[in-house]
Write a protein that holds these residues in place. Structure first.
Motif, mmCIF file in Angstrom:
data_model
loop_
_atom_site.group_PDB
_atom_site.id
_atom_site.type_symbol
_atom_site.label_atom_id
_atom_site.label_comp_id
_atom_site.label_asym_id
_atom_site.label_seq_id
_atom_site.Cartn_x
_atom_site.Cartn_y
_atom_site.Cartn_z
ATOM 1 N N ASP A 150 0.840 -1.136 0.050
ATOM 2 C CA ASP A 150 0.126 -0.287 0.016
ATOM 3 C C ASP A 150 1.003 1.296 -0.177
ATOM 4 O OD1 ASP A 150 0.899 0.237 2.442
ATOM 5 O OD2 ASP A 150 -0.941 -0.340 3.634
ATOM 6 N N PHE A 151 0.312 2.377 0.234
ATOM 7 C CA PHE A 151 1.013 3.638 0.216
ATOM 8 C C PHE A 151 2.259 3.674 1.092
ATOM 9 C CE2 PHE A 151 2.025 8.163 1.210
ATOM 10 C CZ PHE A 151 1.698 8.596 -0.030
ATOM 11 N N SER A 152 2.366 2.982 2.169
ATOM 12 C CA SER A 152 3.388 3.025 3.228
ATOM 13 C C SER A 152 4.666 2.291 2.496
ATOM 14 C CB SER A 152 2.714 2.301 4.449
ATOM 15 O OG SER A 152 2.479 0.928 4.026
ATOM 16 N N CYS A 153 4.326 1.570 1.501
ATOM 17 C CA CYS A 153 5.657 1.195 0.790
ATOM 18 C C CYS A 153 6.522 2.072 0.368
ATOM 19 C CB CYS A 153 5.055 -0.051 -0.199
ATOM 20 S SG CYS A 153 4.358 -1.230 0.619
ATOM 21 N N LEU A 154 6.162 3.467 0.030
ATOM 22 C CA LEU A 154 6.722 4.417 -0.735
ATOM 23 C C LEU A 154 7.693 5.071 0.128
ATOM 24 C CD1 LEU A 154 3.980 5.904 -2.919
ATOM 25 C CD2 LEU A 154 5.956 5.000 -3.836
ATOM 26 N N VAL A 155 8.941 5.272 -0.122
ATOM 27 C CA VAL A 155 9.973 5.942 0.686
ATOM 28 C C VAL A 155 10.935 6.708 -0.274
ATOM 29 C CG1 VAL A 155 10.067 4.394 2.580
ATOM 30 C CG2 VAL A 155 11.456 3.989 0.659
ATOM 31 N N ASP A 156 11.470 7.944 -0.067
ATOM 32 C CA ASP A 156 12.435 8.668 -0.883
ATOM 33 C C ASP A 156 13.451 7.650 -1.451
ATOM 34 O OD1 ASP A 156 10.837 10.659 -0.379
ATOM 35 O OD2 ASP A 156 12.373 11.946 0.968
ATOM 36 N N GLY A 157 13.823 7.785 -2.269
ATOM 37 C CA GLY A 157 15.009 7.438 -3.142
ATOM 38 C C GLY A 157 14.812 6.091 -3.981
ATOM 39 N N GLN A 158 13.550 5.658 -3.941
ATOM 40 C CA GLN A 158 13.203 4.361 -4.546
ATOM 41 C C GLN A 158 12.967 4.701 -6.208
ATOM 42 O OE1 GLN A 158 9.481 3.650 -2.462
ATOM 43 N NE2 GLN A 158 10.280 1.731 -1.522
ATOM 44 N N VAL A 159 13.286 3.853 -7.091
ATOM 45 C CA VAL A 159 12.657 4.132 -8.237
ATOM 46 C C VAL A 159 11.285 3.193 -8.604
ATOM 47 C CG1 VAL A 159 13.485 3.551 -10.689
ATOM 48 C CG2 VAL A 159 15.159 4.106 -9.142
ATOM 49 N N VAL A 160 10.378 4.057 -8.923
ATOM 50 C CA VAL A 160 9.152 3.265 -9.429
ATOM 51 C C VAL A 160 8.729 3.720 -10.673
ATOM 52 C CG1 VAL A 160 8.321 3.571 -6.880
ATOM 53 C CG2 VAL A 160 7.892 5.155 -8.381
ATOM 54 N N GLY A 161 7.809 2.630 -11.154
ATOM 55 C CA GLY A 161 6.970 2.831 -12.190
ATOM 56 C C GLY A 161 5.722 3.041 -12.100
ATOM 57 N N VAL A 162 4.956 3.927 -12.658
ATOM 58 C CA VAL A 162 3.623 4.333 -12.146
ATOM 59 C C VAL A 162 2.575 4.331 -13.384
ATOM 60 C CG1 VAL A 162 2.157 6.094 -11.055
ATOM 61 C CG2 VAL A 162 4.788 5.729 -10.439
ATOM 62 N N VAL A 173 1.024 1.561 -8.945
ATOM 63 C CA VAL A 173 2.604 1.824 -8.511
ATOM 64 C C VAL A 173 3.372 0.525 -8.333
ATOM 65 C CG1 VAL A 173 4.114 2.922 -6.977
ATOM 66 C CG2 VAL A 173 1.887 3.883 -7.100
ATOM 67 N N ARG A 174 4.580 0.362 -9.109
ATOM 68 C CA ARG A 174 5.490 -0.551 -8.939
ATOM 69 C C ARG A 174 6.829 -0.338 -8.530
ATOM 70 N NH1 ARG A 174 9.109 -3.722 -11.964
ATOM 71 N NH2 ARG A 174 9.025 -2.125 -13.786
ATOM 72 N N LEU A 175 7.358 -0.954 -7.611
ATOM 73 C CA LEU A 175 8.900 -0.771 -7.372
ATOM 74 C C LEU A 175 9.865 -1.430 -8.255
ATOM 75 C CD1 LEU A 175 10.876 0.124 -5.216
ATOM 76 C CD2 LEU A 175 10.783 -2.504 -4.318
ATOM 77 N N ILE A 176 10.778 -0.640 -8.841
ATOM 78 C CA ILE A 176 11.729 -0.981 -9.843
ATOM 79 C C ILE A 176 13.000 -1.342 -9.224
ATOM 80 C CG2 ILE A 176 13.150 -0.293 -11.954
ATOM 81 C CD1 ILE A 176 10.348 0.846 -12.879
ATOM 82 N N GLU A 177 13.419 -0.324 -8.396
ATOM 83 C CA GLU A 177 14.693 -0.223 -7.731
ATOM 84 C C GLU A 177 14.461 0.106 -6.286
ATOM 85 O OE1 GLU A 177 17.067 -2.049 -8.352
ATOM 86 O OE2 GLU A 177 17.226 -2.318 -10.374
#
Length: 484
Positions: free
Chosen positions: A260-272, A287-291
């Motif tokens: 959920d939204f709580s997974c988002l943190v500064d510095g991640q690379v995401v595809g949206v 929202v998908r985590l890439i790196e």
């Protein structure tokens, strides 16, 4: 050099998403936040897109949009700028969707035209012509990937009344959109110089709460403030504030169980996957985590695969880090090993059984991949003076790619239903690929056609989706199919 010999059929698209309110009324740059509604003003949003190349394999086409202005029918009124500043736009990855350029307030009223100006075009091509191509002092040997900086014969292009859709009158609470097409097929001349040609199409969303368009963007998270987050793209240098809601879905793999939204943190690379609403609101659908935080990421189009040496070459489209001398359009030679992790970015699309991406043998020219370099890239001289970037990768992700061609046959009774794509880019011809099967699955979006049944043999189409190196005939699992 003859124009028919090049056979380029690119087309770029800019969208103005207009919502009229009150009593009357990417890419390099910043997508400014949703505009504040002002009486007698119109919130306007820009997006940009592209149609595909044919003939000479154009692997990357970038142009700078220096201005774009609406022209009031009342000539005593000033023109209205759509942009905050010059924007560098890479077109090739936008064949079936658009990307945002900005949001501004526009006075309500009647408009008779739109004028845009351009600068600094750049092409990365694969030369499969059988002989050397020369543009000015630049040459490209056959069977090589090269970067050209073509000249502009003129910098300005416009659409004026009575050419459709002008004149246009903006009235209160009536969302309107414009798709502006940069027609590279007629813009690129026989000597590879560029004379910009544009057309415009009017788009009317059902309501101000209906998305005008949906697109994908990859970037590094720079701020998180629930329910919004901000990302910064790589080469495009696009900064965008993106909203989320209860319908937003998340894929962070095993790194975040909450998904959920709580997974988002500064510095991640995401595809949206982003929805654009009238007025400029950007809403994340997925929202998908890439790196993970602060890890590098490079994206490119595969042009060669050497299975024996566990190596492949790709043309660099984007990256989420700054490396010395690493620029868009350069050739990247990627070394993999037995521990390299291969994954598929399904983006919510159902992948039919039997399609795999698990090793070097599943790579093929034309695929778009995202790699995680295990060390900083090393830049060395390359063929025909094109710098070569050498890098080792411990992760390779298959991403949606953009392919153009002509509909061959349609098999509505197939499992899954599908059609054949022919008249492909020379990049495929070099790999002895003359036919690609396009699978239509749940969630495939058709643009300018009523589903698979709306396709006919001979239709010129662009397909956005995952390209798999299946035996005999490669397969694309289509996210989007756009009929030209």
């Amino acid at each position: 050099m003859r124009k028919t010999f090049l056979g380029i059929t690119l087309c770029a698209m800019i969208m103005l998403a207009i919502t009229v309110v009150g009593c009357g009324g990417s890419f390099s740059g910043v997508v400014n936040p949703p505009v504040v509604v002002v009486p007698s003003m119109v919130p306007v949003s820009f997006t940009v897109g592209d149609d595909p190349p044919a003939g000479v394999a154009v692997l990357r086409f970038q142009v700078q949009i220096t201005s774009a202005s609406l022209q009031p029918s009342d000539t005593t009124q000033p023109t209205v700028s759509m942009l905050l500043g010059p924007l560098n736009v890479e077109l090739l990855h936008l064949q079936t969707e658009t990307a945002p350029l900005g949001n501004v307030n526009v006075p309500a009223g009647t408009y008779n035209g739109l004028t845009a100006s351009f600068a600094n075009p750049q092409m990365t091509i694969f030369n499969n012509t059988g002989h050397t191509l020369t543009v000015g002092a630049q040459s490209c040997l056959t069977d090589q990937v090269c970067i050209f900086n073509p000249s502009l014969n003129q910098t300005v292009a416009s659409v004026q009344s009575p050419t459709a859709p002008f004149p246009v009158t903006l009235s209160s609470n009536s969302p309107v959109g414009f798709e502006m097409h940069f027609d590279v097929n007629t813009s690129v001349q026989g000597d590879l110089s560029v004379t910009p040609k544009i057309t415009l199409r009017k788009v009317i969303p059902p309501s101000a709460t209906t998305p005008i368009n949906q697109f994908h963007v990859i970037g590094r998270v720079t701020a998180v403030n629930s329910p919004n987050f901000t990302i910064q793209t790589g080469f495009g240098n696009l900064s965008a504030s993106i909203a989320t809601d209860s319908n937003t879905t998340y894929d962070f793999g095993s790194t975040c169980a909450a998904q959920d939204f709580s997974c988002l943190v500064d510095g991640q690379v995401v595809g949206v996957a982003v929805k654009l609403f009238p007025g400029g609101t950007l809403l994340a659908a997925h929202v998908r985590l890439i790196e993970k935080k602060d890890l590098h990421s490079l994206q490119g189009i595969v042009v060669r695969v050497n299975v024996a040496q566990n190596r492949f070459d790709m043309v660099l489209q984007d990256l989420q880090e700054t490396f010395a001398s690493v620029n868009p359009g350069l050739l990247v030679s990627v070394q993999i090993n037995s521990s390299t992790n291969f994954i598929v970015d399904s983006d919510g699309v159902t992948i039919p059984s039997g399609l795999t991406f698990s090793g070097i043998g599943d790579l093929m020219p034309g695929q778009t991949v995202e790699i995680h370099p295990s060390a900083s890239p090393v830049v060395t001289p390359g063929p025909t003076a094109l710098p070569l970037i050498n890098v080792s990768a411990d992760g390779v992700a298959l991403e949606p790619t953009e392919i153009s061609g002509t509909v061959g046959s349609v098999n509505a009774g197939g499992t899954p239903p599908n059609f054949m794509l022919v008249a492909l880019s020379p990049l495929f011809a070099r790999a002895s690929i003359s036919l690609i099967q396009v699978d239509s699955v749940t969630g495939t979006v058709y643009i300018n056609a009523t589903g698979l049944a709306g396709l006919n043999a001979g239709d010129r189409v662009s397909v956005g989706g995952l390209l798999f190196n299946t035996p005999t005939t490669p397969t694309v699992v289509a996210e989007r199919v756009r009929v030209h």
